[in-house]
Design a protein around this motif. Structure first.
Motif, PDB file in Angstrom:
ATOM      1  N   VAL A  91       2.911  -1.331  -9.235  1.00  0.00           N
ATOM      2  CA  VAL A  91       2.517  -1.859  -7.924  1.00  0.00           C
ATOM      3  C   VAL A  91       3.628  -2.744  -7.377  1.00  0.00           C
ATOM      4  O   VAL A  91       4.084  -2.584  -6.246  1.00  0.00           O
ATOM      5  CB  VAL A  91       1.209  -2.666  -8.020  1.00  0.00           C
ATOM      6  CG1 VAL A  91       0.758  -3.080  -6.614  1.00  0.00           C
ATOM      7  CG2 VAL A  91       0.120  -1.868  -8.710  1.00  0.00           C
ATOM      8  N   SER A  94       6.729  -0.726  -6.464  1.00  0.00           N
ATOM      9  CA  SER A  94       6.563   0.064  -5.248  1.00  0.00           C
ATOM     10  C   SER A  94       6.693  -0.810  -4.005  1.00  0.00           C
ATOM     11  O   SER A  94       7.359  -0.440  -3.027  1.00  0.00           O
ATOM     12  CB  SER A  94       5.199   0.762  -5.253  1.00  0.00           C
ATOM     13  OG  SER A  94       5.100   1.676  -6.325  1.00  0.00           O
ATOM     14  N   TYR A 102      -0.713   0.740  -1.814  1.00  0.00           N
ATOM     15  CA  TYR A 102      -0.808   1.300  -3.161  1.00  0.00           C
ATOM     16  C   TYR A 102      -2.276   1.573  -3.444  1.00  0.00           C
ATOM     17  O   TYR A 102      -3.113   0.658  -3.444  1.00  0.00           O
ATOM     18  CB  TYR A 102      -0.243   0.303  -4.177  1.00  0.00           C
ATOM     19  CG  TYR A 102       0.062   0.890  -5.537  1.00  0.00           C
ATOM     20  CD1 TYR A 102       1.364   1.203  -5.909  1.00  0.00           C
ATOM     21  CD2 TYR A 102      -0.947   1.121  -6.470  1.00  0.00           C
ATOM     22  CE1 TYR A 102       1.661   1.726  -7.159  1.00  0.00           C
ATOM     23  CE2 TYR A 102      -0.669   1.649  -7.725  1.00  0.00           C
ATOM     24  CZ  TYR A 102       0.637   1.945  -8.068  1.00  0.00           C
ATOM     25  OH  TYR A 102       0.935   2.467  -9.314  1.00  0.00           O
TER      26      TYR A 102
END
Length: 223
Positions: A91, A94, A102
């Motif tokens: 997470v 990203s 997400y």
């Protein structure tokens, strides 16, 4: 105007299901899809989607770097990661790479659709099932401990800095923040740097993590 969505996933059956779900919404349409990172990077340059819905793991490889490549060739396309991976590291990685959202593949259809609409507006959306993991500070302190320190840390910010903090956490760019507040981009950058320094943060992913931990940004609920 409908939200234009491009799907990147190496499973054709999943792409088909997502296409049916999305095209069934009155405000959304799938404008293209790809089973791999390379073809996706080429396609989005022509299709210019508003949201790029992509998996992280495709064809046996992790594609965290693809997030940045997609943003570079299609700046107008906000990226929403849809994956089976629930680890907080993915997470944070990203978000740091440039994704705005997400969501895990086990999420309800309604949550995915909400995430798409949120990301299309340039705001951050984190699936509540993984938001708990993100709610740990950089040194592994539990969410409760960080939340206890948050009021003191936030108290060090000026009203304008707190305003900038909230907008950055939601995913707004420096340009958008400048336009919304009626100040220069340079001023936004200066305020943002001060916020990061006072809170001891290093990246936007860290800032989102902190916002989740102290309740300024609620995982699974757009602001």
């Amino acid at each position: 105007m409908n939200i234009r969505i491009f799907i990147v996933d190496d499973h054709a059956v999943l792409r088909s299901g997502l296409r049916l779900l999305i095209n069934g919404q009155p405000d959304m349409e799938v404008v293209g899809e790809s089973g791999g990172a390379a073809s996706a990077i080429e396609a989005v340059q022509d299709l210019l989607p508003h949201v790029i819905l992509m998996d992280l793991a495709m064809q046996g490889h992790m594609h965290m770097d693809t997030i940045g490549e997609l943003k570079k060739c299609c700046p107008s396309g906000n990226i929403l990661v849809l994956t089976m991976h629930t680890e907080s590291g993915y997470v944070r990685g990203s978000l740091a790479a440039g994704a705005l959202g997400y969501v895990v593949k086990s999420a309800a259809d309604t949550e995915l659709l909400t995430a798409i609409r949120t990301v299309a507006q340039g705001k951050t959306f984190v699936d509540w099932t993984v938001g708990k993991g993100v709610g740990q500070d950089l040194h592994g302190a539990p969410k409760k401990r960080l939340a206890e320190r948050a009021p003191g840390l936030l108290g060090e910010l000026s009203p304008r800095e707190r305003e900038i903090f909230g907008l950055v956490a939601q995913g707004f760019t420096n340009q958008h923040i400048a336009e919304q507040l009626g100040i220069s981009v340079k001023s936004v950058e200066t305020y943002r740097a001060r916020v990061m320094e006072k809170l001891g943060l290093r990246s936007r992913a860290d800032l989102v993590q902190f916002a989740l931990s102290c309740g300024v940004l609620t995982s699974g609920n757009p602001l």
